[in-house]
Design a protein around this motif. Sequence first.
Motif, PDB file in Angstrom:
ATOM      1  N   VAL A 144      11.659  24.587  -1.704  1.00  0.00           N
ATOM      2  CA  VAL A 144      12.419  23.599  -0.970  1.00  0.00           C
ATOM      3  C   VAL A 144      12.665  24.210   0.293  1.00  0.00           C
ATOM      4  O   VAL A 144      12.597  23.336   1.438  1.00  0.00           O
ATOM      5  N   LYS A 145      12.936  25.307   0.663  1.00  0.00           N
ATOM      6  CA  LYS A 145      13.180  25.906   1.886  1.00  0.00           C
ATOM      7  C   LYS A 145      12.132  26.013   2.989  1.00  0.00           C
ATOM      8  O   LYS A 145      12.083  25.313   4.016  1.00  0.00           O
ATOM      9  N   SER A 146      10.929  26.021   2.269  1.00  0.00           N
ATOM     10  CA  SER A 146       9.560  25.786   3.190  1.00  0.00           C
ATOM     11  C   SER A 146       9.458  24.494   3.536  1.00  0.00           C
ATOM     12  O   SER A 146       9.112  24.050   4.513  1.00  0.00           O
ATOM     13  N   GLN A 147       9.870  23.655   2.398  1.00  0.00           N
ATOM     14  CA  GLN A 147       9.807  22.162   2.889  1.00  0.00           C
ATOM     15  C   GLN A 147      10.536  21.704   4.191  1.00  0.00           C
ATOM     16  O   GLN A 147      10.371  20.880   4.945  1.00  0.00           O
ATOM     17  N   ILE A 148      11.982  22.370   4.088  1.00  0.00           N
ATOM     18  CA  ILE A 148      12.930  21.969   5.062  1.00  0.00           C
ATOM     19  C   ILE A 148      12.443  22.564   6.706  1.00  0.00           C
ATOM     20  O   ILE A 148      12.414  21.735   7.383  1.00  0.00           O
ATOM     21  N   LYS A 149      11.684  23.642   6.380  1.00  0.00           N
ATOM     22  CA  LYS A 149      11.120  24.426   7.629  1.00  0.00           C
ATOM     23  C   LYS A 149      10.205  23.384   8.183  1.00  0.00           C
ATOM     24  O   LYS A 149      10.213  23.192   9.531  1.00  0.00           O
ATOM     25  N   LYS A 150       9.279  22.709   7.407  1.00  0.00           N
ATOM     26  CA  LYS A 150       8.202  21.899   7.810  1.00  0.00           C
ATOM     27  C   LYS A 150       8.852  20.720   8.371  1.00  0.00           C
ATOM     28  O   LYS A 150       8.304  20.241   9.296  1.00  0.00           O
ATOM     29  N   ALA A 151       9.902  20.114   7.881  1.00  0.00           N
ATOM     30  CA  ALA A 151      10.445  19.129   8.065  1.00  0.00           C
ATOM     31  C   ALA A 151      11.028  19.182   9.556  1.00  0.00           C
ATOM     32  O   ALA A 151      10.937  18.340  10.431  1.00  0.00           O
ATOM     33  N   ASP A 152      11.907  20.167   9.668  1.00  0.00           N
ATOM     34  CA  ASP A 152      12.048  20.390  11.050  1.00  0.00           C
ATOM     35  C   ASP A 152      11.037  20.779  12.226  1.00  0.00           C
ATOM     36  O   ASP A 152      11.339  20.031  13.408  1.00  0.00           O
ATOM     37  N   ALA A 153      10.112  21.533  11.822  1.00  0.00           N
ATOM     38  CA  ALA A 153       8.969  21.618  12.799  1.00  0.00           C
ATOM     39  C   ALA A 153       8.310  20.321  13.107  1.00  0.00           C
ATOM     40  O   ALA A 153       7.696  20.169  14.151  1.00  0.00           O
ATOM     41  N   SER A 154       8.329  19.359  12.121  1.00  0.00           N
ATOM     42  CA  SER A 154       7.509  18.094  12.382  1.00  0.00           C
ATOM     43  C   SER A 154       7.926  17.334  13.541  1.00  0.00           C
ATOM     44  O   SER A 154       7.106  16.415  13.804  1.00  0.00           O
TER      45      SER A 154
END
Length: 443
Positions: free
Chosen positions: A387-397
Amino acid sequence: MPSLLAQPAPTDATLRSAKPTALSAVKGMNDLLPEDMAIWEHVEATAAYVFRQYGYRAIRTPIVEQTAVFVRAIGEVTDIVEKEMYTFTDALNGEQLTLRPENTAAVVRAAIEHNLLYEGPQRLWYFGPMFRHERPQKGRYRQFHQFGIEALGHGSPEVDAEQLLLVWRLWEALGIKPEQRPALEINSLGASAERAAHREALVAYFSAHASALDADSQRRLGTNPLRILDSKNPAMQPVIADAPQLPDFLGDESRRFEDQVLDILTQAGVPFRQNPRLVRGLDYYNLTVFEWVTDLLGAQGTVCGGGRYDGLIEMMGGKPAPACGFAIGAERLIGLLQACAPLKTGPLLDVYLMHWGEGSTAQAMVTAEALRSRGLAVQMHAGGGSVKSQIKKADASGAQVAVILGEDERAAGKATLKPLRGQADQRTVLPGDLAEAVLCLTR
Ligand code: ATP
Ligand code: MG
């Protein structure tokens, strides 16, 4: 002589150990990477919009033409035909072909071939890559792009003036402030008899100053003396400065034509400067010629060049018809925009869709499709991960909101909406309300 066949075939081991060297693009031909494309797309869309505002319709022609198309239109004794064209023989049928160095000749070829003028005058525009074998430097490439318009079958001065108003509007539509816009320089090349008289005077003048001419210009003295005026050699500038000027050879009709163009510009509030030395680098021009020049780009400051070419359609084998047009160098225009102010573009993505747990992928994809059907741009998380890495990717998108379909949400038959920018709170919504809730946050 050792034959290639006599050499031992490479073994699997030697093939594996030889690391392939990386290949690079051809010198002077640029990749446009995703981070470059926002400004290109902005400029392309704005230009297409403005062209349409003036009734110009798009046309596309092949990037390869028979060499004769360019030689005949541009002229043998020009920089382009003498040294800049990528010309090759088609290995299959022996045809002489050339990568287009400009597009007016090809558009005229197409208009004649498809009888476009039979329907009446045509306002056409194009955009695409052009190829010239030049020494690569800032603002000068071997593959570059041009926007251009051609008004075929239009002989009256208001069409020349209208094209200049169009360019002025394009600068405005692109957000270039009046003081940063390229400056319009304009001249008239008159009618062919007037150019002939000027040519005679030029030959007499340059013959008397033959020792001051460089090798190119000495050669052009016998073939195309007007081209000498277009020389970029700094050593040639003093002798060019005192040469006979075309405007002094214009008759009443040519002057009237020019006055009408200038009068419209003045009334419409488009600033210009008359430049009696402007001749342009191609053979096909008469009457109006112009360039838009900026000093914000260093040496390669001409962003747009064009004019009238009433003789070209006939020269290319069509029924005689007047015409005028211009081409804008896209790389130089984009360089100018970047020098003026960095482009502010809106976010490209509305939604980053996160999901996890058994069977989440199919449900997430169906949800993404429903959001796209409402016009939203949705990037779905691919490849699992915490979940943490998905949130990071969402932010960076760069997306505006994350839509979350985790195990808890899916068990409750809901989705979580997490704003990624701004102050709004995270909340859960029913699937039927999701698109509306996202649209409220993003539009
Ligand atoms: P220059 O005097 O700079 O060589 P040109 O007279 O050869 O220009 P045109 O044939 O009139 O140029 O082309 C119209 C426009 O296309 C130019 O004003 C410029 O903005 C652009 N252009 C021409 N050649 C190149 C190139 N090699 N690289 C990038 N842009 C170019
Ligand atoms: Mg050139």
